[in-house]
Motif scaffolding. Structure first.
Motif, mmCIF file in Angstrom:
data_model
loop_
_atom_site.group_PDB
_atom_site.id
_atom_site.type_symbol
_atom_site.label_atom_id
_atom_site.label_comp_id
_atom_site.label_asym_id
_atom_site.label_seq_id
_atom_site.Cartn_x
_atom_site.Cartn_y
_atom_site.Cartn_z
ATOM 1 N N GLY A 86 9.606 -5.063 8.749
ATOM 2 C CA GLY A 86 9.929 -5.420 7.375
ATOM 3 C C GLY A 86 10.008 -4.240 6.433
ATOM 4 N N GLY A 87 10.341 -3.060 6.961
ATOM 5 C CA GLY A 87 10.511 -1.876 6.133
ATOM 6 C C GLY A 87 9.241 -1.118 5.814
ATOM 7 N N LEU A 88 8.071 -1.564 6.315
ATOM 8 C CA LEU A 88 6.815 -0.865 6.015
ATOM 9 C C LEU A 88 6.736 0.438 6.808
ATOM 10 C CD1 LEU A 88 4.075 -0.759 4.600
ATOM 11 C CD2 LEU A 88 3.121 -2.079 6.490
ATOM 12 N N LEU A 89 6.437 1.543 6.094
ATOM 13 C CA LEU A 89 6.382 2.868 6.702
ATOM 14 C C LEU A 89 4.966 3.333 7.026
ATOM 15 C CD1 LEU A 89 8.937 4.629 4.312
ATOM 16 C CD2 LEU A 89 9.405 3.495 6.496
ATOM 17 N N GLY A 90 3.954 2.558 6.593
ATOM 18 C CA GLY A 90 2.567 2.933 6.859
ATOM 19 C C GLY A 90 1.718 2.754 5.623
ATOM 20 N N SER A 91 0.543 3.390 5.618
ATOM 21 C CA SER A 91 -0.401 3.157 4.523
ATOM 22 C C SER A 91 -1.371 4.319 4.362
ATOM 23 C CB SER A 91 -1.187 1.869 4.772
ATOM 24 O OG SER A 91 -2.030 2.008 5.911
ATOM 25 N N LEU B 5 2.318 1.292 1.614
ATOM 26 C CA LEU B 5 1.088 1.081 0.851
ATOM 27 C C LEU B 5 0.490 2.459 0.599
ATOM 28 C CD1 LEU B 5 -0.679 -2.049 2.395
ATOM 29 C CD2 LEU B 5 0.029 -1.728 0.031
ATOM 30 N N THR B 6 0.740 2.993 -0.585
ATOM 31 C CA THR B 6 0.312 4.358 -0.877
ATOM 32 C C THR B 6 -1.110 4.432 -1.411
ATOM 33 O OG1 THR B 6 1.595 4.078 -2.925
ATOM 34 C CG2 THR B 6 2.560 5.423 -1.185
ATOM 35 N N GLU B 7 -1.707 3.301 -1.684
ATOM 36 C CA GLU B 7 -3.114 3.246 -2.105
ATOM 37 C C GLU B 7 -3.579 1.817 -1.876
ATOM 38 O OE1 GLU B 7 -5.421 3.916 -6.308
ATOM 39 O OE2 GLU B 7 -3.742 5.279 -5.892
ATOM 40 N N TRP B 8 -4.573 1.639 -1.019
ATOM 41 C CA TRP B 8 -5.078 0.293 -0.771
ATOM 42 C C TRP B 8 -6.523 0.379 -0.320
ATOM 43 C CZ3 TRP B 8 -6.468 -2.464 3.834
ATOM 44 C CH2 TRP B 8 -6.462 -1.688 5.001
ATOM 45 N N LEU C 282 -10.876 -4.838 5.108
ATOM 46 C CA LEU C 282 -9.911 -3.872 5.616
ATOM 47 C C LEU C 282 -9.346 -4.311 6.959
ATOM 48 C CD1 LEU C 282 -11.428 -0.335 4.827
ATOM 49 C CD2 LEU C 282 -9.921 -1.738 3.437
ATOM 50 N N LYS C 283 -10.216 -4.746 7.835
ATOM 51 C CA LYS C 283 -9.755 -5.174 9.159
ATOM 52 C C LYS C 283 -8.791 -6.344 9.069
ATOM 53 C CE LYS C 283 -13.694 -3.770 12.065
ATOM 54 N NZ LYS C 283 -14.745 -4.280 12.986
ATOM 55 N N LYS C 284 -9.167 -7.353 8.322
ATOM 56 C CA LYS C 284 -8.341 -8.555 8.215
ATOM 57 C C LYS C 284 -6.978 -8.232 7.595
ATOM 58 C CE LYS C 284 -8.554 -13.369 6.634
ATOM 59 N NZ LYS C 284 -7.228 -13.420 5.973
ATOM 60 N N THR C 285 -6.990 -7.456 6.516
ATOM 61 C CA THR C 285 -5.748 -7.119 5.829
ATOM 62 C C THR C 285 -4.840 -6.270 6.707
ATOM 63 O OG1 THR C 285 -6.832 -7.230 3.676
ATOM 64 C CG2 THR C 285 -4.775 -5.996 3.791
ATOM 65 N N TYR C 286 -5.403 -5.263 7.350
ATOM 66 C CA TYR C 286 -4.594 -4.375 8.173
ATOM 67 C C TYR C 286 -3.929 -5.143 9.311
ATOM 68 C CZ TYR C 286 -3.238 0.152 10.165
ATOM 69 O OH TYR C 286 -2.527 1.240 10.626
ATOM 70 N N GLY D 157 -7.007 -5.774 -3.598
ATOM 71 C CA GLY D 157 -7.062 -7.140 -3.093
ATOM 72 C C GLY D 157 -5.682 -7.692 -2.816
ATOM 73 N N GLY D 158 -4.700 -7.233 -3.597
ATOM 74 C CA GLY D 158 -3.324 -7.695 -3.416
ATOM 75 C C GLY D 158 -2.696 -7.258 -2.117
ATOM 76 N N ALA D 159 -3.320 -6.299 -1.414
ATOM 77 C CA ALA D 159 -2.759 -5.866 -0.134
ATOM 78 C C ALA D 159 -2.650 -7.013 0.855
ATOM 79 C CB ALA D 159 -3.621 -4.749 0.459
ATOM 80 N N ALA D 160 -3.510 -8.007 0.707
ATOM 81 C CA ALA D 160 -3.496 -9.142 1.641
ATOM 82 C C ALA D 160 -2.232 -9.978 1.522
ATOM 83 C CB ALA D 160 -4.730 -10.012 1.407
ATOM 84 N N ILE D 161 -1.568 -9.933 0.355
ATOM 85 C CA ILE D 161 -0.374 -10.765 0.157
ATOM 86 C C ILE D 161 0.872 -9.951 -0.152
ATOM 87 C CG2 ILE D 161 -1.738 -12.735 -0.633
ATOM 88 C CD1 ILE D 161 -0.861 -11.979 -3.516
ATOM 89 N N VAL D 162 0.786 -8.614 -0.152
ATOM 90 C CA VAL D 162 1.904 -7.799 -0.597
ATOM 91 C C VAL D 162 3.152 -8.021 0.245
ATOM 92 C CG1 VAL D 162 1.108 -5.794 0.765
ATOM 93 C CG2 VAL D 162 2.639 -5.467 -1.183
ATOM 94 N N ARG D 163 3.008 -8.155 1.547
ATOM 95 C CA ARG D 163 4.185 -8.333 2.400
ATOM 96 C C ARG D 163 4.937 -9.608 2.030
ATOM 97 N NH1 ARG D 163 6.155 -6.558 7.381
ATOM 98 N NH2 ARG D 163 4.431 -5.088 7.647
ATOM 99 N N LYS D 164 4.219 -10.699 1.859
ATOM 100 C CA LYS D 164 4.855 -11.968 1.505
ATOM 101 C C LYS D 164 5.538 -11.880 0.146
ATOM 102 C CE LYS D 164 1.698 -14.886 4.193
ATOM 103 N NZ LYS D 164 0.673 -15.956 4.136
ATOM 104 N N GLU D 165 4.882 -11.201 -0.821
ATOM 105 C CA GLU D 165 5.463 -11.086 -2.150
ATOM 106 C C GLU D 165 6.738 -10.248 -2.140
ATOM 107 O OE1 GLU D 165 4.497 -12.467 -5.219
ATOM 108 O OE2 GLU D 165 3.436 -13.735 -3.781
ATOM 109 N N LEU D 166 6.766 -9.167 -1.384
ATOM 110 C CA LEU D 166 7.963 -8.333 -1.318
ATOM 111 C C LEU D 166 9.109 -9.075 -0.644
ATOM 112 C CD1 LEU D 166 6.493 -4.822 -0.441
ATOM 113 C CD2 LEU D 166 7.062 -5.768 -2.678
#
Length: 419
Positions: free
Chosen positions: A264-269, A221-224, A252-256, A201-210
């Protein structure tokens, strides 16, 4: 000289000898680089669109994935070969010990044995063309809290791997994104190329938190996936209420779309999990069912990865209604129902079961399907049915699998308690 320094000197000497011996061999490795601007593979930009798991790879590749992640190196040679045959890369997870009674990150002898084990794994598989990255441990930080010893060992392992395999980056995966974990990563493991984050569930806010906590290095995101049991509402008797497969697909759709993009440094999921397992329930975490049918979550990932709608989609499903929200007496009967609709107008068959609730603090993870409670369901192939509460007190769960003729399935369930 201190024992830890002797151990590190020996490792460095071995590494130099191995590099010299291997210098004249031709490598089939495809070089991977990581920077704040992203990942490259073979000199070309590479954004991971993958799932955790190592089976049914042909089906996964057909849906548009480009990579898989493992949690251990069991059978890893075959997994790498199978992935390569399906044009998939592999983030190879190397299992590392927790800080427990028989292993300590403060014990030089333990660390030396661990380092040697990791070194042998890397040397054996570093030239495989499907190899993407080395994952050092999975959520092992939970037992150490703020103790830097574990993170310092992760850094030493990363340095050792960089020395004998400069073609592939290293990372470790943490559970969630608590600030103390991010600080430990930055302070004590500067040689890990990126940070893996496991969150649901935290995947929805992980970018903002980082961004808020100022993570400077790349991350993945190695597990979501969908919200976990610990993030979901509960009944009055403390049973977790699981989303339907349709609700999971929407999440999944909304979060992705909001979070997973190469900035922002994200390499994938890596979505979790490309298989079936009983964890918390018999349908919570699997992108596939026990029969290896695909769900609407897989349709959602295909659309997100490729921009195209699946040729034939899984049914959609509504929440089960009629299940008593309060404990009932054994022998009590109740009626329940749900509706499944196929977007391609395929006929849908209903399969209902009642299974005992097996959730506990360890999530009761199992690869074995639980035994159903017999002779308590009337008309189990209908959208509506009558259930007679089991004679044994306890918590149970009413499940529905709604399947079309193309091996696509929708799932829903609801818990009830017998007193």
């Amino acid at each position: 000289m201190k024992p830890i320094l002797i151990f590190l000197s020996l490792i460095a000497l071995c590494s130099c000898q191995e590099k010299h011996e291997e210098s004249e061999k031709t490598s089939t490795a495809i070089p991977v680089t990581v920077s704040p601007d992203g990942m490259t593979r073979g000199g070309k930009p590479y954004f991971v669109k993958g799932a955790g798991g190592d089976s049914n790879l042909e089906k996964l590749a057909a849906r548009g994935a480009n990579s898989i992640r493992t949690w251990s190196t069991d059978n890893i040679g075959k997994i790498l070969d199978d992935a390569h045959a399906n044009n998939l890369t592999v983030s190879v997870g190397i299992w590392l010990e927790y800080e427990i009674n028989w292993f300590s990150y403060h014990n030089p002898e333990h660390l030396a044995k661990q380092t040697e084990r990791v070194r042998k794994i890397v040397l054996e598989h570093r030239d495989h063309p499907a190899l993407l990255a080395w994952g050092l441990g999975n959520e092992i930080e939970g037992s150490t809290k703020t103790d830097p010893a574990l993170w310092q060992q992760l850094d030493r392992l990363a340095l050792m791997i960089r020395d004998i395999d400069p073609n592939h980056p290293t990372f470790t995966s943490i559970a969630g994104f608590a600030p103390f974990k991010l600080k430990a990563f930055d302070a004590h493991a500067p040689n890990l190329h990126f940070l893996g984050i496991n969150t649901y569930g935290g995947a929805a806010i992980v970018r903002k938190e980082l961004e808020k906590h100022g993570l400077k290095r790349p991350w993945m995101l190695t597990e979501w996936g969908t919200r976990g049991p610990w993030e979901s509402p509960k009944t009055s008797f403390k049973a977790n209420i699981e989303p339907t497969s349709s609700e999971k697909a929407d999440f999944l759709k909304k979060t992705y779309r909001e979070v997973i993009h190469p900035t922002g440094g994200l390499l994938g999921s890596y979505a979790s999990v490309w298989s079936w397992k009983h964890e918390a329930t018999s349908s919570w975490f699997g992108l596939l069912t026990f029969e290896r049918n695909t769900t609407s979550m897989v349709d959602a990932l295909e659309e997100l990865w490729t921009g195209k709608t699946s040729v034939n989609r899984a049914p959609t499903i509504t929440r089960i209604t009629g299940v008593p929200p309060e404990p009932i007496n054994s022998g009590h009967t109740f009626q329940a129902s749900s509706t499944a609709t196929d977007p391609d107008n395929d006929p849908v068959t209903y399969k209902w079961m009642v299974l005992p609730e097996l959730f506990d603090k360890e999530h009761h993870t199992s690869s074995v399907f639980p035994d159903q409670i017999p002779n308590i369901i009337d008309n189990p192939a209908s959208p509506s049915l009558t259930i007679t509460a089991p004679t044994k007190p306890g918590t149970y769960r009413l499940y529905l699998w709604a399947e079309d003729k193309h091996h696509h399935t929708a799932t829903a369930n609801m818990p009830f308690q017998v007193r």
